[in-house]
Design a protein around this motif. Structure first.
Motif, PDB file in Angstrom:
ATOM      1  N   CYS A 177      14.458 -13.207   5.832  1.00 54.98           N
ATOM      2  CA  CYS A 177      13.261 -12.765   5.117  1.00 54.98           C
ATOM      3  C   CYS A 177      13.628 -11.843   3.950  1.00 54.98           C
ATOM      4  O   CYS A 177      13.091 -11.974   2.848  1.00 54.98           O
ATOM      5  N   ILE A 178      14.573 -10.934   4.181  1.00 54.44           N
ATOM      6  CA  ILE A 178      14.986  -9.997   3.138  1.00 54.44           C
ATOM      7  C   ILE A 178      15.675 -10.737   1.994  1.00 54.44           C
ATOM      8  O   ILE A 178      15.430 -10.462   0.806  1.00 54.44           O
ATOM      9  N   ARG A 179      16.528 -11.713   2.327  1.00 56.59           N
ATOM     10  CA  ARG A 179      17.200 -12.492   1.270  1.00 56.59           C
ATOM     11  C   ARG A 179      16.187 -13.215   0.394  1.00 56.59           C
ATOM     12  O   ARG A 179      16.325 -13.266  -0.830  1.00 56.59           O
ATOM     13  N   PHE A 180      15.178 -13.782   1.028  1.00 56.25           N
ATOM     14  CA  PHE A 180      14.158 -14.486   0.251  1.00 56.25           C
ATOM     15  C   PHE A 180      13.434 -13.508  -0.681  1.00 56.25           C
ATOM     16  O   PHE A 180      13.193 -13.826  -1.853  1.00 56.25           O
ATOM     17  N   ALA A 181      13.074 -12.328  -0.167  1.00 57.50           N
ATOM     18  CA  ALA A 181      12.354 -11.348  -0.981  1.00 57.50           C
ATOM     19  C   ALA A 181      13.173 -10.932  -2.201  1.00 57.50           C
ATOM     20  O   ALA A 181      12.647 -10.807  -3.310  1.00 57.50           O
ATOM     21  N   LYS A 182      14.468 -10.744  -2.002  1.00 55.15           N
ATOM     22  CA  LYS A 182      15.338 -10.386  -3.129  1.00 55.15           C
ATOM     23  C   LYS A 182      15.389 -11.522  -4.146  1.00 55.15           C
ATOM     24  O   LYS A 182      15.275 -11.295  -5.359  1.00 55.15           O
ATOM     25  N   ALA A 183      15.564 -12.754  -3.642  1.00 56.71           N
ATOM     26  CA  ALA A 183      15.649 -13.908  -4.531  1.00 56.71           C
ATOM     27  C   ALA A 183      14.349 -14.134  -5.284  1.00 56.71           C
ATOM     28  O   ALA A 183      14.360 -14.643  -6.416  1.00 56.71           O
ATOM     29  N   ALA A 184      13.226 -13.755  -4.674  1.00 55.67           N
ATOM     30  CA  ALA A 184      11.920 -13.936  -5.319  1.00 55.67           C
ATOM     31  C   ALA A 184      11.640 -12.866  -6.370  1.00 55.67           C
ATOM     32  O   ALA A 184      10.614 -12.944  -7.059  1.00 55.67           O
ATOM     33  N   GLY A 185      12.519 -11.873  -6.487  1.00 57.29           N
ATOM     34  CA  GLY A 185      12.385 -10.865  -7.527  1.00 57.29           C
ATOM     35  C   GLY A 185      11.665  -9.592  -7.118  1.00 57.29           C
ATOM     36  O   GLY A 185      11.380  -8.736  -7.964  1.00 57.29           O
ATOM     37  N   TYR A 186      11.369  -9.435  -5.838  1.00 58.14           N
ATOM     38  CA  TYR A 186      10.745  -8.192  -5.384  1.00 58.14           C
ATOM     39  C   TYR A 186      11.755  -7.040  -5.458  1.00 58.14           C
ATOM     40  O   TYR A 186      12.962  -7.229  -5.267  1.00 58.14           O
ATOM     41  N   HIS A 187      11.235  -5.841  -5.712  1.00 62.58           N
ATOM     42  CA  HIS A 187      12.073  -4.635  -5.756  1.00 62.58           C
ATOM     43  C   HIS A 187      12.004  -3.850  -4.449  1.00 62.58           C
ATOM     44  O   HIS A 187      12.894  -3.041  -4.176  1.00 62.58           O
ATOM     45  N   ARG A 188      10.968  -4.093  -3.686  1.00 62.63           N
ATOM     46  CA  ARG A 188      10.716  -3.270  -2.508  1.00 62.63           C
ATOM     47  C   ARG A 188      10.022  -4.132  -1.444  1.00 62.63           C
ATOM     48  O   ARG A 188       9.277  -5.056  -1.758  1.00 62.63           O
ATOM     49  N   MET A 189      10.285  -3.813  -0.181  1.00 61.79           N
ATOM     50  CA  MET A 189       9.605  -4.504   0.918  1.00 61.79           C
ATOM     51  C   MET A 189       8.993  -3.463   1.847  1.00 61.79           C
ATOM     52  O   MET A 189       9.629  -2.450   2.160  1.00 61.79           O
ATOM     53  N   GLN A 190       7.753  -3.712   2.262  1.00 64.99           N
ATOM     54  CA  GLN A 190       7.061  -2.811   3.180  1.00 64.99           C
ATOM     55  C   GLN A 190       6.661  -3.568   4.437  1.00 64.99           C
ATOM     56  O   GLN A 190       6.523  -4.793   4.444  1.00 64.99           O
ATOM     57  N   LEU A 191       6.472  -2.809   5.507  1.00 60.40           N
ATOM     58  CA  LEU A 191       5.935  -3.378   6.735  1.00 60.40           C
ATOM     59  C   LEU A 191       5.160  -2.308   7.479  1.00 60.40           C
ATOM     60  O   LEU A 191       5.357  -1.110   7.273  1.00 60.40           O
ATOM     61  N   TRP A 192       4.272  -2.773   8.335  1.00 62.40           N
ATOM     62  CA  TRP A 192       3.431  -1.905   9.157  1.00 62.40           C
ATOM     63  C   TRP A 192       3.712  -2.229  10.612  1.00 62.40           C
ATOM     64  O   TRP A 192       3.825  -3.399  10.995  1.00 62.40           O
ATOM     65  N   ILE A 217       8.363 -14.993  11.320  1.00 64.45           N
ATOM     66  CA  ILE A 217       8.432 -13.885  10.376  1.00 64.45           C
ATOM     67  C   ILE A 217       7.879 -14.390   9.046  1.00 64.45           C
ATOM     68  O   ILE A 217       8.093 -15.551   8.686  1.00 64.45           O
ATOM     69  N   PHE A 218       7.145 -13.530   8.334  1.00 61.64           N
ATOM     70  CA  PHE A 218       6.489 -13.914   7.083  1.00 61.64           C
ATOM     71  C   PHE A 218       6.851 -12.912   5.990  1.00 61.64           C
ATOM     72  O   PHE A 218       6.940 -11.708   6.241  1.00 61.64           O
ATOM     73  N   CYS A 219       7.028 -13.417   4.770  1.00 61.84           N
ATOM     74  CA  CYS A 219       7.141 -12.586   3.579  1.00 61.84           C
ATOM     75  C   CYS A 219       5.957 -12.928   2.680  1.00 61.84           C
ATOM     76  O   CYS A 219       5.798 -14.092   2.284  1.00 61.84           O
ATOM     77  N   VAL A 220       5.120 -11.945   2.372  1.00 65.00           N
ATOM     78  CA  VAL A 220       3.938 -12.180   1.546  1.00 65.00           C
ATOM     79  C   VAL A 220       3.869 -11.122   0.439  1.00 65.00           C
ATOM     80  O   VAL A 220       4.594 -10.133   0.457  1.00 65.00           O
ATOM     81  N   LYS A 221       2.970 -11.347  -0.517  1.00 64.88           N
ATOM     82  CA  LYS A 221       2.789 -10.387  -1.602  1.00 64.88           C
ATOM     83  C   LYS A 221       2.258  -9.069  -1.049  1.00 64.88           C
ATOM     84  O   LYS A 221       1.383  -9.046  -0.177  1.00 64.88           O
ATOM     85  N   GLY A 222       2.785  -7.976  -1.579  1.00 65.08           N
ATOM     86  CA  GLY A 222       2.362  -6.664  -1.138  1.00 65.08           C
ATOM     87  C   GLY A 222       1.314  -6.049  -2.047  1.00 65.08           C
ATOM     88  O   GLY A 222       0.706  -6.737  -2.877  1.00 65.08           O
ATOM     89  N   PRO A 223       1.137  -4.727  -1.940  1.00 65.87           N
ATOM     90  CA  PRO A 223       0.090  -4.056  -2.711  1.00 65.87           C
ATOM     91  C   PRO A 223       0.384  -3.925  -4.201  1.00 65.87           C
ATOM     92  O   PRO A 223      -0.512  -3.662  -4.990  1.00 65.87           O
ATOM     93  N   ALA A 224       1.635  -4.133  -4.609  1.00 66.09           N
ATOM     94  CA  ALA A 224       2.015  -4.068  -6.024  1.00 66.09           C
ATOM     95  C   ALA A 224       2.828  -5.310  -6.365  1.00 66.09           C
ATOM     96  O   ALA A 224       3.447  -5.917  -5.485  1.00 66.09           O
ATOM     97  N   PRO A 225       2.866  -5.720  -7.640  1.00 64.60           N
ATOM     98  CA  PRO A 225       3.567  -6.958  -8.017  1.00 64.60           C
ATOM     99  C   PRO A 225       5.037  -6.985  -7.632  1.00 64.60           C
ATOM    100  O   PRO A 225       5.594  -8.066  -7.385  1.00 64.60           O
ATOM    101  N   ASP A 226       5.690  -5.812  -7.590  1.00 65.87           N
ATOM    102  CA  ASP A 226       7.123  -5.790  -7.270  1.00 65.87           C
ATOM    103  C   ASP A 226       7.390  -5.533  -5.789  1.00 65.87           C
ATOM    104  O   ASP A 226       8.536  -5.309  -5.397  1.00 65.87           O
ATOM    105  N   THR A 227       6.336  -5.551  -4.970  1.00 72.94           N
ATOM    106  CA  THR A 227       6.471  -5.192  -3.558  1.00 72.94           C
ATOM    107  C   THR A 227       6.118  -6.363  -2.652  1.00 72.94           C
ATOM    108  O   THR A 227       5.053  -6.972  -2.797  1.00 72.94           O
ATOM    109  N   ALA A 228       7.011  -6.664  -1.735  1.00 67.17           N
ATOM    110  CA  ALA A 228       6.760  -7.681  -0.714  1.00 67.17           C
ATOM    111  C   ALA A 228       6.312  -7.008   0.574  1.00 67.17           C
ATOM    112  O   ALA A 228       6.634  -5.842   0.819  1.00 67.17           O
ATOM    113  N   LYS A 229       5.594  -7.754   1.384  1.00 64.84           N
ATOM    114  CA  LYS A 229       5.177  -7.243   2.684  1.00 64.84           C
ATOM    115  C   LYS A 229       5.717  -8.164   3.782  1.00 64.84           C
ATOM    116  O   LYS A 229       5.572  -9.381   3.715  1.00 64.84           O
ATOM    117  N   LEU A 230       6.366  -7.566   4.764  1.00 60.42           N
ATOM    118  CA  LEU A 230       6.847  -8.311   5.925  1.00 60.42           C
ATOM    119  C   LEU A 230       5.745  -8.314   6.977  1.00 60.42           C
ATOM    120  O   LEU A 230       5.228  -7.257   7.342  1.00 60.42           O
TER     121      LEU A 230
END
Length: 306
Positions: A248-263, A213-226
């Motif tokens: 993965c979700i815990r890491f995204a929260k700790a990294a300061g993201y406000h939102r997570m998206q996936l496809w 499972i991967f957490c990467v930068k999403g389309p906006a600065p406050d958005t993570a992508k799974l």
């Protein structure tokens, strides 16, 4: 000699190798059962004594005596469970973790001595992973706690690319376009990820890789992508996917993201059920033709501030 007799012959030869590893435990002041306890607690910190006995396939009373002996030596502790104060969870102390590393080093030295050449390790490991995938997971991947989650190691990118291509060709009928897409995603991550806000996890049981499972930068600065959420068939239905998703979700929260998206695709029903349980909502759903097949493409999102 047929295939089953070849497996029996390998097992007989391997018993002799295991005996040499056990002799290495004695050299560092441990019996084999004591070493097995420390190894299991390294892999599954917080396990109870009863569960430890089940994992080791040993009598509970005998395991209790082993635990007491290791506790007297300062190598493990018994902590009250935060969820149920009647339970005691076993964990390695710093001294116990150091002893576990000593066990690993002794085992590695012994295994290295068996190799016909120093560069044979990767080939042997790959064949062992293939062998394990052909055997029942009974007693091998019994709980998600038996599995570790860590970062990328040499060979992981090639393995992930291959497994995605093989699995989705078999399960969804994806054509040859899918494999280079996965390869590009992985290459981009390996070459330019930001460790502060991007992370990859590989699920492992010993030498066997079980998923990712991967957490990467999403389309906006406050958005993570799974991305690249994947489990091998033998690792499904055990709760491991839920654990990986939560990590993965815990890491995204700790990294300061406000939102997570996936496809994903509607046909991936087990994964979609996990997303829904974790609080994701399906924002869009549309029919598409991708990788040579007709699919229903979906985008899901999770509010990390809720």
């Amino acid at each position: 000699m047929d295939a089953l007799d070849q497996i029996r012959a390998f097992n007989r030869a391997n018993l002799h190798r295991i005996g040499r590893v056990e002799a290495a435990y004695a050299d560092i002041g441990l019996t084999t059962p004591e070493a097995r306890v420390l190894i299991e607690l390294e892999a599954a910190p917080g396990v109870t004594a009863r569960r430890l006995a089940e994992r080791l396939a040993l009598n509970e009373g005998y395991v209790s005596r082993l635990i007491s002996g290791l506790e007297r030596r300062g190598w493990l502790s018994r902590d009250v469970s935060a969820r149920d104060r009647r339970l005691r969870q076993l964990r390695l102390t710093d001294a116990g973790a150091a002893k576990s590393r000593e066990i690993a080093a002794a085992s590695r030295r012994q295994i290295a001595s068996w190799l016909v050449a120093p560069d044979a390790a990767q080939s042997v490991a790959a064949h062992l992973v293939a062998a394990e995938s052909g055997l029942s997971n009974t007693g091998v991947i019994d709980t998600p706690e038996a599995v570790t989650l860590d970062g990328l190691r040499p060979g992981d990118i090639g393995w992930l690319t291959e497994q995605h291509a093989i699995h989705y060709a078999a399960s969804d009928g994806f054509d040859a376009q899918f494999e280079p897409l996965v390869a590009r995603i992985l290459a981009d991550f390996a070459e330019g990820n930001d460790p502060a806000c991007e992370r990859a996890w590989i699920a492992r049981r010993g030498a066997a890789r079980l998923g990712s499972i991967f957490c990467v930068k999403g389309p906006a600065p406050d958005t993570a992508k799974l991305r690249l959420f994947f489990l091998m068939p033998q690792a499904r239905g055990l709760g491991l996917g839920k654990r990986m998703l939560a990590t993965c979700i815990r890491f995204a929260k700790a990294a300061g993201y406000h939102r997570m998206q996936l496809w994903t695709h509607e046909s991936h029903r087990a994964a979609c059920a996990l997303y829904e349980q974790a609080g994701f909502t399906c924002d869009t759903s549309k029919p598409v033709t991708s990788f040579g097949v007709d699919l229903v493409e979906q985008q899901w999102s999770l509010d990390l501030l809720a």
